[in-house]
Design an enzyme around this catalytic site. Structure first.
Site, PDB file in Angstrom:
ATOM      1  N   GLN A 105       0.827  -1.198   0.000  1.00 16.96           N
ATOM      2  CA  GLN A 105       0.000   0.000   0.000  1.00 16.96           C
ATOM      3  C   GLN A 105       0.873   1.265   0.000  1.00 16.96           C
ATOM      4  O   GLN A 105       0.365   2.356  -0.183  1.00 16.96           O
ATOM      5  CB  GLN A 105      -0.890   0.014   1.247  1.00 16.96           C
ATOM      6  CG  GLN A 105      -1.872  -1.138   1.316  1.00 16.96           C
ATOM      7  CD  GLN A 105      -2.510  -1.251   2.691  1.00 16.96           C
ATOM      8  OE1 GLN A 105      -2.453  -2.286   3.317  1.00 16.96           O
ATOM      9  NE2 GLN A 105      -3.123  -0.186   3.166  1.00 16.96           N
ATOM     10  N   ASP A 117       6.128   5.031  -1.023  1.00 17.60           N
ATOM     11  CA  ASP A 117       7.433   5.638  -0.716  1.00 17.60           C
ATOM     12  C   ASP A 117       8.583   5.072  -1.554  1.00 17.60           C
ATOM     13  O   ASP A 117       9.703   5.560  -1.470  1.00 17.60           O
ATOM     14  CB  ASP A 117       7.754   5.508   0.779  1.00 17.60           C
ATOM     15  CG  ASP A 117       7.665   4.065   1.283  1.00 17.60           C
ATOM     16  OD1 ASP A 117       8.044   3.139   0.531  1.00 17.60           O
ATOM     17  OD2 ASP A 117       7.215   3.867   2.432  1.00 17.60           O
ATOM     18  N   HIS A 163      -1.471   1.374  -4.365  1.00 17.03           N
ATOM     19  CA  HIS A 163      -1.921   2.753  -4.160  1.00 17.03           C
ATOM     20  C   HIS A 163      -1.212   3.726  -5.090  1.00 17.03           C
ATOM     21  O   HIS A 163      -1.293   4.939  -4.908  1.00 17.03           O
ATOM     22  CB  HIS A 163      -1.776   3.160  -2.691  1.00 17.03           C
ATOM     23  CG  HIS A 163      -2.810   2.527  -1.830  1.00 17.03           C
ATOM     24  ND1 HIS A 163      -2.776   2.552  -0.447  1.00 17.03           N
ATOM     25  CD2 HIS A 163      -3.932   1.817  -2.138  1.00 17.03           C
ATOM     26  CE1 HIS A 163      -3.825   1.900   0.047  1.00 17.03           C
ATOM     27  NE2 HIS A 163      -4.530   1.451  -0.964  1.00 17.03           N
ATOM     28  N   CYS A 223      -2.740  13.120 -16.559  1.00 16.27           N
ATOM     29  CA  CYS A 223      -3.584  14.304 -16.732  1.00 16.27           C
ATOM     30  C   CYS A 223      -4.827  14.209 -15.850  1.00 16.27           C
ATOM     31  O   CYS A 223      -5.507  13.188 -15.830  1.00 16.27           O
ATOM     32  CB  CYS A 223      -3.984  14.433 -18.202  1.00 16.27           C
ATOM     33  SG  CYS A 223      -5.090  15.805 -18.528  1.00 16.27           S
ATOM     34  N   CYS A 257      -0.596  19.484 -18.596  1.00 18.73           N
ATOM     35  CA  CYS A 257      -0.700  18.488 -19.666  1.00 18.73           C
ATOM     36  C   CYS A 257      -0.351  19.118 -21.015  1.00 18.73           C
ATOM     37  O   CYS A 257      -0.883  20.179 -21.368  1.00 18.73           O
ATOM     38  CB  CYS A 257      -2.111  17.906 -19.702  1.00 18.73           C
ATOM     39  SG  CYS A 257      -2.388  16.699 -21.033  1.00 18.73           S
ATOM     40  N   GLY A 267       2.391  -4.507   8.985  1.00 14.16           N
ATOM     41  CA  GLY A 267       2.413  -3.050   9.135  1.00 14.16           C
ATOM     42  C   GLY A 267       1.259  -2.327   8.489  1.00 14.16           C
ATOM     43  O   GLY A 267       1.416  -1.205   8.012  1.00 14.16           O
ATOM     44  N   SER A 317      -3.260  -1.778   8.808  1.00 15.82           N
ATOM     45  CA  SER A 317      -4.433  -2.015   9.649  1.00 15.82           C
ATOM     46  C   SER A 317      -5.642  -2.521   8.873  1.00 15.82           C
ATOM     47  O   SER A 317      -6.623  -2.963   9.467  1.00 15.82           O
ATOM     48  CB  SER A 317      -4.821  -0.720  10.368  1.00 15.82           C
ATOM     49  OG  SER A 317      -5.210   0.267   9.422  1.00 15.82           O
ATOM     50  N   GLU A 343      -0.379  -4.290  16.976  1.00 15.40           N
ATOM     51  CA  GLU A 343      -1.648  -4.263  17.696  1.00 15.40           C
ATOM     52  C   GLU A 343      -2.769  -4.778  16.793  1.00 15.40           C
ATOM     53  O   GLU A 343      -2.599  -4.902  15.578  1.00 15.40           O
ATOM     54  CB  GLU A 343      -1.970  -2.850  18.181  1.00 15.40           C
ATOM     55  CG  GLU A 343      -1.988  -1.809  17.092  1.00 15.40           C
ATOM     56  CD  GLU A 343      -2.086  -0.389  17.638  1.00 15.40           C
ATOM     57  OE1 GLU A 343      -2.691   0.450  16.939  1.00 15.40           O
ATOM     58  OE2 GLU A 343      -1.572  -0.121  18.734  1.00 15.40           O
TER      59      GLU A 343
END
EC number: 2.3.1.286
Length: 277
Positions: A109, A112, A127, A135, A168, A210, A212, A238
């Site tokens: 996801q 970076d 993502h 454009c 564009c 890593g 959720s 968690e």
């Protein structure tokens, strides 16, 4: 935990069908590299005195009204990503890919680029890629972000040259980052939605690391793997949306330890399995 991991990994490795090892990663895996999560309190850049929730700021609707502000934020993130370095978890995944070769797939996801910089090849960036532009008016070509456009500090405005390069050439509309915003749907061209679901269908095990599960394609990937008999391993610090989805399933393992420690263990188990097969 180690014995359970060994059993799952060995069983999947010996399968002839639905035998892929798939890893699904989110922002948590890049935390050790110093990149804040998008939804966290420190994870969204605030320009001037404007405060935005990610679901409001990170939308195509907001971009249409405020293209320069969104591009300033995107170029701030660009500089942050470029200054960050892959961490141990990224490199452990590269070693795992080298062991498993074409039976390894990584769905992330994250936008970076740290997985690719670490050396991962079988990578699906669901993502999108902010290092690409398209454009905002619908012209179909996807282009690389011009190398002349550099990352920005928080207080830097776009230059006139930046603005020219971000228009564009076909219709004159603003170009936009080739990423998925909150008010948009997944597609194959940018988000590899069908490719990732095909991988999920053929995965003997899906490691979730890593993330959720707050967006719907990762959840659908998990549901697809479960539907076709794969095992889900939830590696997070968690409980999360994935935990709620799998808690009553038999073919699951929930691990509450750091990604780097667990990935090193997984790598060593896979190495032993490959050597002894």
């Amino acid at each position: 935990m180690k014995e359970q991991l060994e059993q799952i990994i060995k069983e999947v490795y010996q399968k002839k069908n639905r035998n892929l090892f798939t890893f699904l990663t989110g922002a948590g895996i890049s935390a050790e590299s110093g990149i804040p999560t998008y939804r966290g309190t420190d994870g969204i850049w605030v320009k001037g005195t404007k405060f935005h929730k990610p679901e409001e700021f990170g939308t195509f609707e907001y971009f249409k009204e405020n293209p320069e502000e969104v591009w300033q934020y995107s170029l701030f993130r660009k500089k942050m990503f470029e200054n960050a370095q892959p961490n141990q978890s990224h490199f452990e995944l590269v070693e795992i890919e080298n062991l498993l070769q074409d039976r390894f797939h990584l769905i992330t996801q994250n936008i970076d680029n740290l997985h690719r910089r670490a050396g991962t090849n079988q990578l699906y960036e669901i993502h999108g890629k902010p290092r690409e532009i398209k454009c905002s008016n619908g012209c179909k070509e996807i282009l690389d972000l011009p190398i002349e456009i550099e990352g920005k500090n928080q207080d830097e405005d776009l230059t006139q040259k930046d603005i020219e390069l971000l228009k564009c050439q076909e219709c004159g509309a603003w170009m936009r980052p080739n990423i998925l915003w909150f008010d948009e749907r997944y597609n194959e061209k940018t988000n590899k939605v069908f490719s990732s679901l095909k991988i999920a269908k053929n995965s003997g095990v899906l490691f979730i690391i890593g993330t959720s599960g707050a967006t719907n394609l990762p959840m659908t990937i998990t549901e697809t793997t479960l539907k076709y008999g794969g095992t889900i391993i939830d590696i997070n610090t968690e409980d999360n949306f994935f935990t709620a989805k799998i808690k009553d399933k038999k073919n699951k393992l929930i691990i509450r330890e750091t990604a780097s420690d667990v990935l090193e263990m997984i790598k060593n188990i896979i190495k032993e399995t490959v050597v002894n097969s």
